[in-house]
Design a protein around this motif. Structure first.
Motif, PDB file in Angstrom:
ATOM      1  N   ASP A  68       1.315  -1.538  -0.141  1.00  0.00           N
ATOM      2  CA  ASP A  68      -0.104   0.145   0.412  1.00  0.00           C
ATOM      3  C   ASP A  68       0.619   1.225   0.036  1.00  0.00           C
ATOM      4  N   ILE A  69       1.108   2.077  -1.694  1.00  0.00           N
ATOM      5  CA  ILE A  69       2.296   2.687  -0.963  1.00  0.00           C
ATOM      6  C   ILE A  69       1.687   4.293  -0.430  1.00  0.00           C
ATOM      7  N   GLU A  70       1.104   4.314  -0.165  1.00  0.00           N
ATOM      8  CA  GLU A  70      -0.021   5.699   0.578  1.00  0.00           C
ATOM      9  C   GLU A  70       0.400   5.663   1.450  1.00  0.00           C
ATOM     10  N   ASN A  71      -0.237   4.314   2.411  1.00  0.00           N
ATOM     11  CA  ASN A  71       0.363   5.039   3.914  1.00  0.00           C
ATOM     12  C   ASN A  71       1.501   3.942   4.080  1.00  0.00           C
ATOM     13  N   THR A  72       2.758   3.554   3.433  1.00  0.00           N
ATOM     14  CA  THR A  72       4.227   2.224   3.440  1.00  0.00           C
ATOM     15  C   THR A  72       3.682   1.346   4.003  1.00  0.00           C
ATOM     16  N   ILE A  73       2.643   0.708   4.153  1.00  0.00           N
ATOM     17  CA  ILE A  73       2.360  -0.498   4.402  1.00  0.00           C
ATOM     18  C   ILE A  73       2.976  -1.717   3.365  1.00  0.00           C
ATOM     19  N   ALA A  74       3.866  -2.140   4.128  1.00  0.00           N
ATOM     20  CA  ALA A  74       3.534  -3.582   2.942  1.00  0.00           C
ATOM     21  C   ALA A  74       3.116  -5.201   3.955  1.00  0.00           C
ATOM     22  N   HIS A  75       2.436  -6.024   2.562  1.00  0.00           N
ATOM     23  CA  HIS A  75       1.687  -7.188   3.789  1.00  0.00           C
ATOM     24  C   HIS A  75       2.224  -8.562   2.943  1.00  0.00           C
ATOM     25  N   PHE A  76       2.626  -9.051   3.927  1.00  0.00           N
ATOM     26  CA  PHE A  76       3.745 -10.336   3.175  1.00  0.00           C
ATOM     27  C   PHE A  76       2.596 -11.215   4.004  1.00  0.00           C
ATOM     28  N   LYS A  77       3.333 -12.893   3.107  1.00  0.00           N
ATOM     29  CA  LYS A  77       3.318 -14.285   3.536  1.00  0.00           C
ATOM     30  C   LYS A  77       4.464 -14.737   3.565  1.00  0.00           C
ATOM     31  N   SER A  78       3.602 -15.259   5.207  1.00  0.00           N
ATOM     32  CA  SER A  78       4.991 -16.467   6.012  1.00  0.00           C
ATOM     33  C   SER A  78       4.868 -17.289   5.343  1.00  0.00           C
ATOM     34  N   TYR A  79       5.719 -18.871   4.636  1.00  0.00           N
ATOM     35  CA  TYR A  79       5.541 -20.101   4.394  1.00  0.00           C
ATOM     36  C   TYR A  79       6.040 -20.515   5.523  1.00  0.00           C
ATOM     37  N   THR A  80       6.566 -20.087   7.220  1.00  0.00           N
ATOM     38  CA  THR A  80       7.573 -21.108   7.562  1.00  0.00           C
ATOM     39  C   THR A  80       5.817 -20.798   9.072  1.00  0.00           C
ATOM     40  N   THR A  81       4.963 -20.136   9.002  1.00  0.00           N
ATOM     41  CA  THR A  81       3.933 -20.175   9.951  1.00  0.00           C
ATOM     42  C   THR A  81       2.331 -19.665   8.858  1.00  0.00           C
ATOM     43  N   GLU A  82       2.787 -19.812   7.496  1.00  0.00           N
ATOM     44  CA  GLU A  82       1.449 -19.298   6.941  1.00  0.00           C
ATOM     45  C   GLU A  82       0.652 -18.459   7.014  1.00  0.00           C
ATOM     46  N   GLU A  83       0.623 -17.548   7.477  1.00  0.00           N
ATOM     47  CA  GLU A  83       0.283 -16.016   7.727  1.00  0.00           C
ATOM     48  C   GLU A  83       0.439 -14.995   7.175  1.00  0.00           C
ATOM     49  N   ASP A  84      -0.477 -14.478   7.440  1.00  0.00           N
ATOM     50  CA  ASP A  84      -0.388 -13.269   6.042  1.00  0.00           C
ATOM     51  C   ASP A  84      -0.179 -11.617   7.339  1.00  0.00           C
ATOM     52  N   ASN A 133       7.553  10.639  -0.904  1.00  0.00           N
ATOM     53  CA  ASN A 133       9.046  10.167   0.430  1.00  0.00           C
ATOM     54  C   ASN A 133       8.745   8.936   0.572  1.00  0.00           C
ATOM     55  N   LYS A 134       7.855   7.954   0.164  1.00  0.00           N
ATOM     56  CA  LYS A 134       7.681   6.693   0.340  1.00  0.00           C
ATOM     57  C   LYS A 134       9.001   5.481   0.112  1.00  0.00           C
ATOM     58  N   THR A 135       8.574   5.353  -1.301  1.00  0.00           N
ATOM     59  CA  THR A 135       8.909   4.078  -1.693  1.00  0.00           C
ATOM     60  C   THR A 135       9.912   4.241  -3.141  1.00  0.00           C
ATOM     61  N   MET A 136      10.938   3.344  -3.145  1.00  0.00           N
ATOM     62  CA  MET A 136      11.655   3.705  -4.354  1.00  0.00           C
ATOM     63  C   MET A 136      12.423   2.332  -4.347  1.00  0.00           C
ATOM     64  N   LEU A 137      11.957   1.660  -6.344  1.00  0.00           N
ATOM     65  CA  LEU A 137      12.657   0.976  -6.777  1.00  0.00           C
ATOM     66  C   LEU A 137      14.162   1.015  -6.733  1.00  0.00           C
ATOM     67  N   TRP A 158      14.171  12.188   2.306  1.00  0.00           N
ATOM     68  CA  TRP A 158      13.246  11.061   1.174  1.00  0.00           C
ATOM     69  C   TRP A 158      12.838  11.778   0.161  1.00  0.00           C
ATOM     70  N   GLU A 159      12.387  12.563  -0.081  1.00  0.00           N
ATOM     71  CA  GLU A 159      11.201  12.802  -1.289  1.00  0.00           C
ATOM     72  C   GLU A 159      12.878  13.679  -2.185  1.00  0.00           C
ATOM     73  N   LYS A 160      13.687  14.112  -1.422  1.00  0.00           N
ATOM     74  CA  LYS A 160      14.180  14.660  -2.414  1.00  0.00           C
ATOM     75  C   LYS A 160      15.294  13.884  -2.645  1.00  0.00           C
ATOM     76  N   ILE A 161      15.968  12.985  -1.310  1.00  0.00           N
ATOM     77  CA  ILE A 161      16.582  12.335  -1.747  1.00  0.00           C
ATOM     78  C   ILE A 161      16.695  11.120  -2.890  1.00  0.00           C
ATOM     79  N   PHE A 162      15.240  10.634  -2.991  1.00  0.00           N
ATOM     80  CA  PHE A 162      14.272   9.918  -4.321  1.00  0.00           C
ATOM     81  C   PHE A 162      14.560  10.361  -5.875  1.00  0.00           C
ATOM     82  N   LEU A 163      14.272  11.559  -5.371  1.00  0.00           N
ATOM     83  CA  LEU A 163      14.455  12.815  -6.617  1.00  0.00           C
ATOM     84  C   LEU A 163      15.498  12.727  -7.381  1.00  0.00           C
ATOM     85  N   VAL A 164      16.863  12.704  -6.149  1.00  0.00           N
ATOM     86  CA  VAL A 164      17.688  13.599  -6.944  1.00  0.00           C
ATOM     87  C   VAL A 164      18.396  11.795  -7.776  1.00  0.00           C
ATOM     88  N   TYR A 165      17.792  11.134  -6.952  1.00  0.00           N
ATOM     89  CA  TYR A 165      18.846   9.926  -7.222  1.00  0.00           C
ATOM     90  C   TYR A 165      18.027   9.218  -8.374  1.00  0.00           C
TER      91      TYR A 165
END
Ligand code: FAD
Length: 470
Positions: free
Chosen positions: A137-153, A300-304, A341-348
């Motif tokens: 969720d790029i607006e709220n910088t929330i990353a969603h995951f699935k654990s293959y160890t516990t099978e939990e999201d 200022n949130k995410t970068m590839l 962060w926003e400046k860093i990302f933009l300049v980079y």
């Protein structure tokens, strides 16, 4: 903002683990999530390509993070190409006329392992294996995951999210699915795929062919290459069309067909690959493609970074090197703008995009050069002159290959422009018979060639500028 910023890195491959290490060294709190098991303790294939060519841009980044020496300990220097023809004759073609310039074969898994171990030495780094990012969720910088160890999201609320999750990046996917901004994206596959095979060590553990070279069997429509490993084996990669030509991945369906293909095209290699049938059928066929996209950042949130931002075909041996160089460039920009962060990302992004586009294009050029041109007499003539120029005028002449591979201070885009102009100049001079192509020119003759190449290169660069080509 404090250095305690919660940074999430998706993907602990080559780029992600180096980025984690560097950010940890700078005092950030870093959590890394990797979908695969820990490659240091689990016997998994480290991913695409078992070994890779590491060169100066990669070393520069490893030096920045204090791990250059550790990497060098597991490198095998390769001083040039050794070209194999169909009759089994070989000829060598050095990478540079300067003695200290060579590329290095390194194990992907071992290098990745070094970076993970170094990153984990910092108490502000946590690496979660077997944990796949499913979306961001790029607006709220929330990353969603699935654990293959516990099978939990589960979800992680971060301050900043980096996507170093490779060519199939989930963060990149979230960019176009969330439609928060205009996202340009292209993915171009080659019509060729690749398959890895193995030349084992001899009975006493030695390499069966020269370990000082990157071996190439160029055959026009297809090509075989081999890079040495520390255990005496070679990893061999076959590049072949999926469905075109007399031989292709779709029609090599029986042992007889595979053997006859190798007998006709690569007889000397076949003699060294005892398990050709099993390996051909059991090892996967990988796809090769170029990914270009823009922007890489969201506010200022995410970068590839790394392949997630700019996957390229492997023919310049620069994908990992470019991904490591991302970290070098990013680190310098972090120095200048830390706290914003926003400046860093933009300049980079503005600083880096032109260069990663350039190496993507150069890698495609080299696809044709390696499979075809390296065996072409005109190409050989040009390389010979370039080698002579480099060894006689080591501070004045740098071939395109040298600029890309050994001159980490020259940005890729500059190396591409100048290198292409130089290639054109040399080929023009050879075609116009303005340079003597005798095998041994005197230093005076070479000086004249150098002057002519420099003049013609400058003219071509000037014409390009006038024509609006940057
Ligand atoms: P990757 O190495 O792909 O790492 C991405 C990581 O993210 C992986 O560990 C993956 O498991 C993880 N991941 C993926 N999705 C998720 C998810 N959803 N959640 C969590 N984790 C995830 N480069 C060179 O410089 N020299 C060479 O000689 C060379 N040879 C090559 C040969 C071949 C055949 C190929 C295919 C590539 C070659 N490359 C070479 C390119 C090089 O492999 C890549 O550029 C490099 O691996 C990029 O590193 P990365 O960390 O960005 O991506």
């Amino acid at each position: 903002m404090s250095k305690k910023d919660n940074i999430v890195i998706i993907g602990a491959g080559l780029c992600g683990s180096l980025l984690a290490l560097r950010l940890a060294q700078r005092g950030y709190k870093v959590s890394v999530y990797e979908s695969r098991p820990d490659l240091r303790t689990t016997d998994i294939s480290a991913g695409r390509s078992i070994n890779l060519a590491l060169s100066d841009r990669g070393f520069k980044a490893l030096r920045l993070a204090g791990v250059e020496e550790k990497a060098r300990e597991i490198c095998i220097p390769m001083y040039g190409r050794l070209i194999h023809d169909k009759e089994g004759n070989t000829f060598a073609s050095n990478y540079s006329g300067r003695e200290n310039e060579y590329i290095n074969s390194i194990s992907r898994g071992d290098l990745n392992g070094i970076l993970l171990t170094e990153a984990e030495k910092h108490e502000n780094v946590t690496i979660h294996f077997n944990t796949k990012c499913t979306s961001v969720d790029i607006e709220n910088t929330i990353a969603h995951f699935k654990s293959y160890t516990t099978e939990e999201d589960f979800s992680v609320d971060a301050d900043v999210v980096f996507g170093t999750d490779g060519a199939g990046s989930v963060l990149r996917k979230s960019y176009y699915l969330e439609k928060k901004f205009l996202f340009s994206y292209s993915q171009n596959y080659l019509t060729h795929g690749y398959k890895e095979l193995e030349i084992p060590a001899d009975k006493v553990g030695n390499h069966q062919i020269s370990k000082d070279h990157l071996h190439i069997w160029p055959r026009g429509q297809y090509m075989l290459i081999a890079l040495p490993n520390l255990d005496g084996s070679f990893t061999v990669t076959l590049f072949l069309s999926y469905d075109e030509g007399e031989y292709n991945f779709n029609n090599l369906t029986s042992e007889e067909k595979i053997t006859s293909f190798f007998e006709n095209e690569f007889p000397d290699a076949l003699a060294l690959i005892p398990n050709i049938k099993d390996e051909f059928f059991n090892n996967p066929t990988g796809a090769l493609g170029t990914v270009k996209c823009s922007p890489w950042m969201y506010q200022n949130k995410t970068m590839l970074m790394g392949d997630a931002a700019h996957a390229i075909v492997p023919f310049y041996g620069q994908g990992m090197n470019a991904s490591f160089e991302d970290v070098t460039v990013f680190d310098a920009i972090l120095d200048a703008h830390e706290g914003d962060w926003e400046k860093i990302f933009l300049v980079y992004q503005n600083a880096r995009k032109e260069d990663t586009d350039a190496i993507a294009d150069l890698a495609i050029d080299n696809y044709y050069e390696m499979r075809d041109h390296v065996a072409n007499p005109l190409f050989k003539q040009k390389r010979k002159i370039e080698m002579d120029l480099e060894s006689n005028f080591p501070t004045k002449y740098f071939s395109k290959y040298s600029m890309v591979t050994f001159n980490e201070e020259i940005p890729y885009a500059r190396a591409m422009k100048k290198g292409r102009a130089q290639d054109k100049a040399l080929l023009n001079l050879i075609a116009d018979k303005e340079v003597t192509t005798s095998l041994d020119m005197t230093k005076e003759e070479l000086k004249l060639v150098l002057r002519k190449v420099q003049e013609e290169t400058n003219e071509i660069l000037e014409e390009d500028k006038v024509a609006g080509l940057k």
